[in-house]
Design an enzyme around this catalytic site. Structure first.
Site, PDB file in Angstrom:
ATOM      1  N   LYS A  28       0.815  -1.213   0.000  1.00 52.29           N
ATOM      2  CA  LYS A  28       0.000   0.000   0.000  1.00 52.29           C
ATOM      3  C   LYS A  28       0.852   1.267   0.000  1.00 52.29           C
ATOM      4  CE  LYS A  28      -0.644   0.074   5.043  1.00 52.29           C
ATOM      5  NZ  LYS A  28       0.134   1.307   5.298  1.00 52.29           N
ATOM      6  N   THR A  29       1.975   1.247   0.715  1.00 55.51           N
ATOM      7  CA  THR A  29       2.820   2.448   0.751  1.00 55.51           C
ATOM      8  C   THR A  29       3.366   2.758  -0.634  1.00 55.51           C
ATOM      9  OG1 THR A  29       3.434   1.937   3.038  1.00 55.51           O
ATOM     10  CG2 THR A  29       4.797   3.532   1.874  1.00 55.51           C
ATOM     11  N   ASP A 212      -3.537   7.316   4.708  1.00 55.31           N
ATOM     12  CA  ASP A 212      -3.091   5.954   5.004  1.00 55.31           C
ATOM     13  C   ASP A 212      -3.780   5.457   6.277  1.00 55.31           C
ATOM     14  OD1 ASP A 212      -1.668   3.612   4.770  1.00 55.31           O
ATOM     15  OD2 ASP A 212       0.191   4.419   5.584  1.00 55.31           O
ATOM     16  N   GLU A 213      -3.976   4.139   6.376  1.00 53.85           N
ATOM     17  CA  GLU A 213      -4.568   3.514   7.571  1.00 53.85           C
ATOM     18  C   GLU A 213      -5.908   4.169   7.929  1.00 53.85           C
ATOM     19  OE1 GLU A 213      -3.224   0.906   8.425  1.00 53.85           O
ATOM     20  OE2 GLU A 213      -1.048   0.995   8.383  1.00 53.85           O
ATOM     21  N   GLN A 243      -7.436  -5.042   9.859  1.00 52.67           N
ATOM     22  CA  GLN A 243      -6.343  -4.625  10.739  1.00 52.67           C
ATOM     23  C   GLN A 243      -6.746  -3.450  11.630  1.00 52.67           C
ATOM     24  OE1 GLN A 243      -2.156  -5.000   9.199  1.00 52.67           O
ATOM     25  NE2 GLN A 243      -3.177  -4.972   7.213  1.00 52.67           N
ATOM     26  N   ARG A 595       2.489 -10.787  10.541  1.00 54.91           N
ATOM     27  CA  ARG A 595       3.816 -10.166  10.694  1.00 54.91           C
ATOM     28  C   ARG A 595       4.911 -11.131  10.235  1.00 54.91           C
ATOM     29  NH1 ARG A 595       2.204  -5.990   9.762  1.00 54.91           N
ATOM     30  NH2 ARG A 595       0.262  -7.128   9.509  1.00 54.91           N
TER      31      ARG A 595
END
Length: 662
Positions: A28-29, A212-213, A243, A595
């Protein structure tokens, strides 16, 4: 790596509102970075009209670095990449008059906030009640409510009390020419919603938004997004409802659904290709999270091979669990030469770290525990920042009270209370009151002398601030204030003194770098920027095993991950079980699983000691939601288990023997 079809579609959609549902490890970044570059390169938008909003300074810094590589030279000049709170601070610094603030206003931290609220609560109120009131005030602000609106919505006696304190608290902040962190979002929202001309001006200033987020936004942050985006909705929101793990601090994943209601033309693009995890780990994560309700169901997939089975370890208790984890890490590091920094141990609650630390220390495994005392929470650093705040904002009585005691002077609490009374009568802040000979004469000679000396140091430092660099000013105030001398006198040994002095040196060094600042910012701007920093911004730990909570692990990735304490009552948490609120706990477990890049261990204990009694524990109900074919439990292969124990036992004995050799 080229963009995949979904990533390319997300980058190219710029003419209307867009929601990118980005699964864990889906890049996504990179999409956000490429979209900024696309907007600039295509000539659709100048960089100065684009704002990318993140949730941490660390994320903002990493995004800036990526954009700088993608748009070298001055092509990214004027681009805004910052957190919600940093954007709110920038807004208030520009529109301070409309917010009823004067230049150089202070930002109060949680300690300042709690201190004022304690003072406003009835005398003798217990600390837990004061904290409950503080949380209710903060909750109201996170919904962008005014004190009057909070009072109208109050239902319980505690909420009514909190709404009353809220009104008094805001009056106190106004008197101090200060805001708190919640105000950095609430005040811009209130101004933009109440002033159409101002909102139009800011939409012209920031013409395209990337958030973002987005699943982590609270009510006020969502309203700020809507005001800045306006009816056109030129924005890209990137988020993952799977998330969303911060409901306890006000995050509302329902904001992803509100986007569709508020912007009917919203396009939704899913990023489902995961570039991080093995296929087996993704299967486990997908199977687990499918038990949660979804508006937009995602199924992550990967081209990576299955990798090893997910190990499930039953253990006797937390100590046995810690020993097994430490031994496994020591063995794998030695046999596979995996760097220590590629191992992570994740837990639901911070108390679980104690046994793990002991086990790692015993085997001399280097580790870093996240969530210790944050740099900016260290006493000497907060003292120095208080001096900076009162230098920049003489109205900041909270900063004055901390600075006057750093170091302690011949001014007791009774004298300070008397000074405060005199200052209120004279309608002046404490820092100005201590310069008034008329007021000082009404105090004891000793207190008056101490206050006069303090005022003299402030005058000297204010004069120095006109010619010194920020770092030089910081070093000067540390010396002139007497803080360094008091620090040496209070430390029992040289090593402790050097550690605490190093914290002050780090503070001055930060000013030398002063990220994102142009020209020579004054002490107030520097203190305000520092107030926005978090522990995560102090740099990453080196080559050490990472110990952290599942909440703190979001956004990180490791080759090998151990999730400990996978028991009912721990994960999911006892309160969530009692209240039938399992969705967020399941998302938390999902975050932990994703993770891991290559290998994953899940461990649980059979018993624990609580309140002096031994209680039996049950494996987490979430383990039964994982695909059985991808798990390898102790006892599935007795011969392999025996070999595993022999290898780890040898490694543990060798590590212990090395201690005696030294």
């Amino acid at each position: 790596m080229s963009l995949n079809p979904q990533q390319r579609a997300a980058v190219a959609h710029v003419d209307g509102p867009l929601l990118v549902l980005a699964g864990a490890g889906s890049g996504k970044t990179r999409v956000i970075t490429e979209k900024i570059a696309y907007l600039v390169d295509s000539g659709r938008m100048q960089a100065r009209h684009i704002a990318a909003i993140t949730f941490t300074n660390k994320s903002a810094r990493e995004m800036k670095e990526r954009v700088a590589k993608r748009l070298p030279g001055d092509r990214a000049e004027g681009l805004t990449v910052c957190t919600f709170h940093a954007l709110g601070l920038r807004f208030l610094q520009i529109e301070h008059a409309k917010a009823g603030l004067r230049r150089g206003f202070s930002i109060f931290d949680s300690d300042d906030q709690l201190g004022i609220i304690k003072d406003l609560c009835p005398k003798g109120v217990k600390p837990d009640v004061v904290e409950a009131v503080r949380q209710l005030v903060s909750k109201a602000k996170n919904e962008a409510l005014s004190p009057e609106e909070a009072a109208a919505l109050a239902r319980s006696p505690r909420e009514v009390e909190a709404a009353t304190v809220y009104g008094l608290y805001q009056a106190r902040l106004a008197a101090f020419n200060a805001v708190d962190f919640d105000d950095l979002i609430r005040l811009p929202v209130r101004l933009l919603e109440g002033d159409a001309e101002l909102a139009a001006a800011w939409r012209e200033r920031l013409r395209y938004l990337l958030v973002d987020e987005c699943q982590d936004t609270n009510g006020a942050q969502y309203r700020l997004l809507r005001q800045l985006a306006g009816p056109k909705g030129l924005f890209t929101c990137v988020g993952d409802d799977d998330q969303s793990i911060y409901a306890w601090r006000g995050a509302d994943p329902e904001n992803l659904l509100r986007l569709g209601a508020d912007y009917p033309s919203l396009r939704v693009i899913k990023l489902e290709q995961n570039y991080r995890c093995s296929a087996r780990i993704l299967r486990a994560a997908n199977t687990l999270i499918a038990n949660n309700p979804h508006e937009h169901l995602k199924t992550l997939w990967s081209t990576h091979p299955d990798g090893p089975p997910i190990r499930v370890w039953p253990c006797r208790d937390a100590e046995h669990e810690a020993e097994r984890v430490a031994a496994e890490i020591a063995f794998r590091q030695e046999s596979e030469k995996t760097p220590w920094g590629e191992f992570a141990i994740l837990f639901r609650s911070n108390f679980q770290s104690r046994a793990l630390e002991k086990a790692l220390q015993r085997l001399r495994v280097p580790y870093h525990l996240s969530g210790g005392t944050a740099f900016l929470d260290r006493g000497e650093v907060k003292d120095a920042l208080a001096w900076l705040r009162v230098l920049a904002n003489p109205d900041d009585d909270s900063a004055f009270l901390r600075a006057i005691a750093a170091p302690k002077r011949e001014v007791g609490s009774a004298s300070l209370a008397k000074l405060a009374e005199l200052a209120r009568t004279a309608h002046m802040p404490l820092s100005r009151a201590c310069e008034s000979l008329t007021l000082l004469k009404q105090l004891t000679p000793r207190a008056a002398a101490g206050l006069d000396a303090f005022a003299s140091i402030l005058r000297t430092l204010r004069a120095e601030s006109e010619r010194l660099t920020p770092a030089e000013l910081c070093r000067s105030l540390i010396e002139r204030s007497g803080m360094l001398g008091a620090l040496r006198a209070s430390c029992k040994d040289e090593a402790l003194f050097q550690r605490r002095r190093a914290n002050l040196d780090d503070l001055a060094s930060w000013f030398e770098a002063a990220p994102g600042m142009k020209g020579r910012p004054g002490p107030g701007e520097l203190a305000a920027q520092l107030a926005l920093l978090t522990h995560a911004d102090r740099g990453e730990p080196g080559n050490q095993v990472r110990l952290m909570s599942l909440h703190a692990a979001k956004g990180l990735e490791f080759d090998a991950v151990f999730i400990v304490g996978v028991e009912d009552g721990v994960l999911p948490h006892e309160a969530s079980i009692d209240e039938a609120r399992l969705d967020e706990e399941r998302r938390l477990f999902y975050v932990g699983i994703t993770r891991a890049r290559k290998a994953l261990w899940l461990s649980h204990s059979a018993q624990a000691r609580k309140w002096g009694e031994v209680i039996k524990l049950t494996p987490s109900r979430f383990l039964a939601e994982l695909p059985a074919g991808d798990l390898f439990r102790d006892g599935d292969d007795p011969e392999r288990d025996a070999e595993h124990k022999r290898e780890r036992g040898k490694a543990q004995l060798a590590a212990i023997a090395a201690l005696f050799d030294d």
